[in-house]
Design a protein around this motif. Structure first.
Motif, PDB file in Angstrom:
ATOM      1  N   LEU A  39     -20.348  27.241  -6.455  1.00 62.19           N
ATOM      2  CA  LEU A  39     -20.783  25.913  -6.057  1.00 62.19           C
ATOM      3  C   LEU A  39     -21.443  26.024  -4.684  1.00 62.19           C
ATOM      4  O   LEU A  39     -20.822  26.499  -3.732  1.00 62.19           O
ATOM      5  N   THR A  41     -22.617  24.419  -1.372  1.00 61.44           N
ATOM      6  CA  THR A  41     -22.242  23.239  -0.591  1.00 61.44           C
ATOM      7  C   THR A  41     -22.833  23.316   0.811  1.00 61.44           C
ATOM      8  O   THR A  41     -23.345  24.364   1.220  1.00 61.44           O
ATOM      9  N   ASP A  87     -15.623  21.788 -13.743  1.00 59.10           N
ATOM     10  CA  ASP A  87     -16.469  20.637 -13.406  1.00 59.10           C
ATOM     11  C   ASP A  87     -15.718  19.599 -12.578  1.00 59.10           C
ATOM     12  O   ASP A  87     -16.269  19.053 -11.618  1.00 59.10           O
ATOM     13  N   ASP A  88     -14.466  19.292 -12.937  1.00 61.85           N
ATOM     14  CA  ASP A  88     -13.710  18.282 -12.185  1.00 61.85           C
ATOM     15  C   ASP A  88     -13.495  18.728 -10.737  1.00 61.85           C
ATOM     16  O   ASP A  88     -13.674  17.932  -9.810  1.00 61.85           O
ATOM     17  N   ALA A  90     -15.314  20.880  -9.024  1.00 64.09           N
ATOM     18  CA  ALA A  90     -16.616  20.864  -8.347  1.00 64.09           C
ATOM     19  C   ALA A  90     -17.016  19.442  -7.969  1.00 64.09           C
ATOM     20  O   ALA A  90     -17.501  19.195  -6.854  1.00 64.09           O
ATOM     21  N   THR A  91     -16.792  18.499  -8.869  1.00 64.15           N
ATOM     22  CA  THR A  91     -17.118  17.097  -8.590  1.00 64.15           C
ATOM     23  C   THR A  91     -16.296  16.577  -7.419  1.00 64.15           C
ATOM     24  O   THR A  91     -16.830  15.919  -6.519  1.00 64.15           O
ATOM     25  N   GLU A  92     -14.993  16.877  -7.408  1.00 68.98           N
ATOM     26  CA  GLU A  92     -14.143  16.391  -6.317  1.00 68.98           C
ATOM     27  C   GLU A  92     -14.553  17.006  -4.982  1.00 68.98           C
ATOM     28  O   GLU A  92     -14.548  16.322  -3.951  1.00 68.98           O
ATOM     29  N   ASP A  94     -17.600  18.075  -4.179  1.00 71.16           N
ATOM     30  CA  ASP A  94     -18.861  17.402  -3.823  1.00 71.16           C
ATOM     31  C   ASP A  94     -18.597  16.008  -3.256  1.00 71.16           C
ATOM     32  O   ASP A  94     -19.198  15.613  -2.243  1.00 71.16           O
ATOM     33  N   GLU A  95     -17.700  15.249  -3.883  1.00 72.84           N
ATOM     34  CA  GLU A  95     -17.373  13.899  -3.399  1.00 72.84           C
ATOM     35  C   GLU A  95     -16.737  13.964  -2.011  1.00 72.84           C
ATOM     36  O   GLU A  95     -17.060  13.142  -1.143  1.00 72.84           O
ATOM     37  N   ARG A 100     -17.012  10.642   0.164  1.00 75.96           N
ATOM     38  CA  ARG A 100     -16.560   9.647  -0.810  1.00 75.96           C
ATOM     39  C   ARG A 100     -15.154   9.917  -1.343  1.00 75.96           C
ATOM     40  O   ARG A 100     -14.669   9.178  -2.190  1.00 75.96           O
ATOM     41  N   ARG A 101     -14.495  10.947  -0.869  1.00 71.29           N
ATOM     42  CA  ARG A 101     -13.150  11.298  -1.339  1.00 71.29           C
ATOM     43  C   ARG A 101     -12.335  11.779  -0.141  1.00 71.29           C
ATOM     44  O   ARG A 101     -12.812  12.555   0.674  1.00 71.29           O
TER      45      ARG A 101
END
Length: 195
Positions: A39, A41, A87-88, A90-92, A94-95, A100-101
């Motif tokens: 990923l 970043t 994916d989950d 990676a999404t977290e 990124d957020e 946003r998290r």
């Protein structure tokens, strides 16, 4: 562009389909012990790895280029590039990096943190978003106030930086100290959380 794959000319979409079939077959036959993906970043290129129990490793590839070899030695050589399984996570991430998290919800596999290091990692999970604790405070919190250097080592060997927030541990004088992803990454994470 085509490649030769076991004597067959294959283009990129064909190779992708074959790889997906390999992932599914390995999963269905219970032969996939560790799935991984990378990923990109703002704090560097990360390796994400998961076992069936959960996310087991986050590594800064610019610093820890041997992370996959270590996983093969410590967990299992049955490792496969299976990005969809992560994916989950990676999404977290990124957020989180987008502001946003403030906490992670992905399941974790903490088998790479043992003994005293495990105690430190468990405590790190309790340091809230935007908060900081000194290495000395963490040492006292895990019941060994003289183990300040050992806390530093435990933070440096945290198998899940970012997700388990070792970046929130700083020196008693307030300076940031070391970090698995380097001082620039640690500064960026602390600034993100201070905003």
């Amino acid at each position: 562009m085509t490649e030769i794959f076991d004597g067959i000319d294959a283009d990129a979409p064909t190779l992708a389909r074959l790889h997906q079939r390999l992932e599914r077959a390995a999963q269905d036959a219970d032969l996939l012990d560790v799935a991984y993906r990378t990923l990109d970043t703002a704090v560097g290129r990360l390796l994400l790895a998961a076992t069936p129990l959960g996310l087991v490793r986050v590594a800064f590839l610019d610093v820890d280029g041997d992370a996959l070899a270590t996983l093969a030695q410590r967990i299992s050589p049955r490792i496969l590039h299976a990005p969809a399984r992560l994916d989950d996570a990676a999404t977290e991430i990124d957020e989180y990096l987008a502001g946003r998290r403030t906490a992670f919800d992905v399941a974790l596999d903490l088998r790479l943190a043992e003994g005293f290091r495990r105690q430190v990692v468990e405590h790190l999970r309790d340091i809230g978003y935007g908060r900081r604790e000194s290495y000395a405070t963490v040492a006292a919190a895990v019941g060994n106030p003289k183990a300040v250097r050992a806390v530093g080592t435990a933070c440096a060997r945290n198998p899940l930086p970012l997700v388990i927030p070792c970046h929130r541990v700083v020196r008693t004088d307030g300076s940031i100290g070391q970090y698995a992803g380097g001082p620039a990454a640690k500064s960026a994470l602390l600034e993100l959380e201070a905003a």
